[in-house]
Design an enzyme around this catalytic site. Structure first.
Site, short mmCIF file in Angstrom:
data_model
loop_
_atom_site.label_atom_id
_atom_site.label_comp_id
_atom_site.label_asym_id
_atom_site.label_seq_id
_atom_site.Cartn_x
_atom_site.Cartn_y
_atom_site.Cartn_z
N LYS A 110 -12.02 48.08 -50.78
CA LYS A 110 -12.51 49.10 -49.86
C LYS A 110 -13.99 48.92 -49.53
O LYS A 110 -14.39 48.99 -48.38
CB LYS A 110 -12.29 50.52 -50.43
N ARG B 75 -14.77 41.53 -61.84
CA ARG B 75 -15.76 41.92 -60.83
C ARG B 75 -17.16 42.03 -61.45
O ARG B 75 -17.34 42.54 -62.53
CB ARG B 75 -15.33 43.28 -60.25
N ARG C 294 -7.75 54.42 -64.34
CA ARG C 294 -8.03 54.63 -62.91
C ARG C 294 -6.77 54.41 -62.08
O ARG C 294 -6.52 55.14 -61.12
CB ARG C 294 -9.16 53.70 -62.44
N ARG D 37 -19.78 46.81 -63.90
CA ARG D 37 -19.69 48.27 -63.92
C ARG D 37 -19.07 48.72 -65.23
O ARG D 37 -18.13 48.11 -65.70
CB ARG D 37 -18.81 48.74 -62.75
N ARG E 74 -9.56 61.79 -52.65
CA ARG E 74 -8.72 61.16 -53.68
C ARG E 74 -7.67 62.12 -54.21
O ARG E 74 -6.89 61.72 -55.09
CB ARG E 74 -9.61 60.71 -54.84
P1 AMP Z 1 -15.19 54.22 -57.05
O1 AMP Z 1 -16.53 53.56 -56.97
O2 AMP Z 1 -14.73 54.76 -55.73
O3 AMP Z 1 -14.15 53.38 -57.73
O4 AMP Z 1 -15.39 55.51 -57.99
C1 AMP Z 1 -15.80 55.37 -59.34
C2 AMP Z 1 -15.47 56.64 -60.11
O5 AMP Z 1 -16.16 57.75 -59.53
C3 AMP Z 1 -14.00 57.05 -60.09
O6 AMP Z 1 -13.25 56.39 -61.09
C4 AMP Z 1 -14.11 58.55 -60.36
O7 AMP Z 1 -14.41 58.83 -61.72
C5 AMP Z 1 -15.35 58.91 -59.55
N1 AMP Z 1 -15.02 59.27 -58.14
C6 AMP Z 1 -15.41 58.62 -57.01
N2 AMP Z 1 -14.94 59.22 -55.90
C7 AMP Z 1 -14.21 60.26 -56.34
C8 AMP Z 1 -13.43 61.28 -55.69
N3 AMP Z 1 -13.31 61.32 -54.35
N4 AMP Z 1 -12.81 62.20 -56.48
C9 AMP Z 1 -12.91 62.19 -57.81
N5 AMP Z 1 -13.62 61.26 -58.49
C10 AMP Z 1 -14.26 60.31 -57.78
#
Ligand code: AMP
Length: 205
Positions: A15, A124, A163, A152, A90
């Protein structure tokens, strides 16, 4: 295209990478809730501290926190002609809240099977100086920067599996929700980055 675009897909679907190309093509600013949360964490704000335990475990941050973040962000001048959401919504409650505050014109679902996700995420790495994302096998970094790459905290196998299960139980039902609203478009994310980008470009014309 008027309105906002949502980039939808499992963690590691690409993404973030595709978002860069969509921003270039549409001029819409990218809003990544994951990036916003990581920035809050790095600044040590109350919000960052609250989100930290969820993020590190690979669980979703509570809806009210995320919805509050988005409400604030959408007040900015640059959001007036729509934005590109990356990693948001989400959950169904997040999508419902979004429907109240912004017009979503298209949801692009990047589809990648689970087996490919774990390998992608665990390999990654990020260059902290440029933000560029590499992969130890699929996109190795130039040797002169490889020593400064970081991983990360939630890109380990345990957190990835959590996740993925959060994705299947809480996020994937959104595909049906948006399908019913007639705005879901799917692309095959299990191919070369440039080919995914080509499929997305066709949707943007
Ligand atoms: P990402 O970088 O999008 O993979 O997000 C990393 C982490 O941030 C996720 O595993 C969640 O813990 C949190 N997170 C990011 N976006 C959301 C969302 N829209 N709703 C809930 N948690 C989120």
């Amino acid at each position: 295209m008027g309105g906002s675009i949502v980039l939808f897909g499992p963690p590691g679907a690409g993404k973030g990478t595709q978002a860069d190309a969509i921003v270039l093509a549409t001029g819409k600013p990218q809003i990544s809730t994951g990036d916003m949360l990581r920035a809050a964490l790095a600044e040590g704000t109350e919000l960052g501290l609250e989100a930290k335990k969820y993020m590190e475990a690979g669980e979703l941050v509570p809806d009210d926190v995320i919805i509050g973040l988005i409400r604030e962000r959408l007040k900015s001048q640059d959001a007036i002609n729509g934005v590109l959401f990356d990693g948001f919504p989400r959950t169904i409650p997040q999508a419902e809240a979004l429907a109240e505050i912004a017009e979503v014109s298209m949801v692009i679902s990047i589809q990648v099977p689970d087996e490919a996700i774990v390998e992608r995420i665990v390999g990654r790495r990020m260059d902290p100086e440029t933000g560029e994302i590499y992969h130890i096998k699929f996109k190795p970094a130039p040797s002169e920067i490889s020593s400064r790459l970081i991983q990360r905290k939630d890109d380990n196998e345990d957190a990835v599996r959590t996740r993925l299960s959060a994705y299947h139980s809480q996020t994937s039902p959104l595909a049906e929700w948006y399908l019913q609203r007639g705005i879901l478009k799917s692309v095959n994310g299990n191919q070369a980055m440039g080919d995914v980008q080509d499929e997305i470009s066709l949707l943007l014309v």
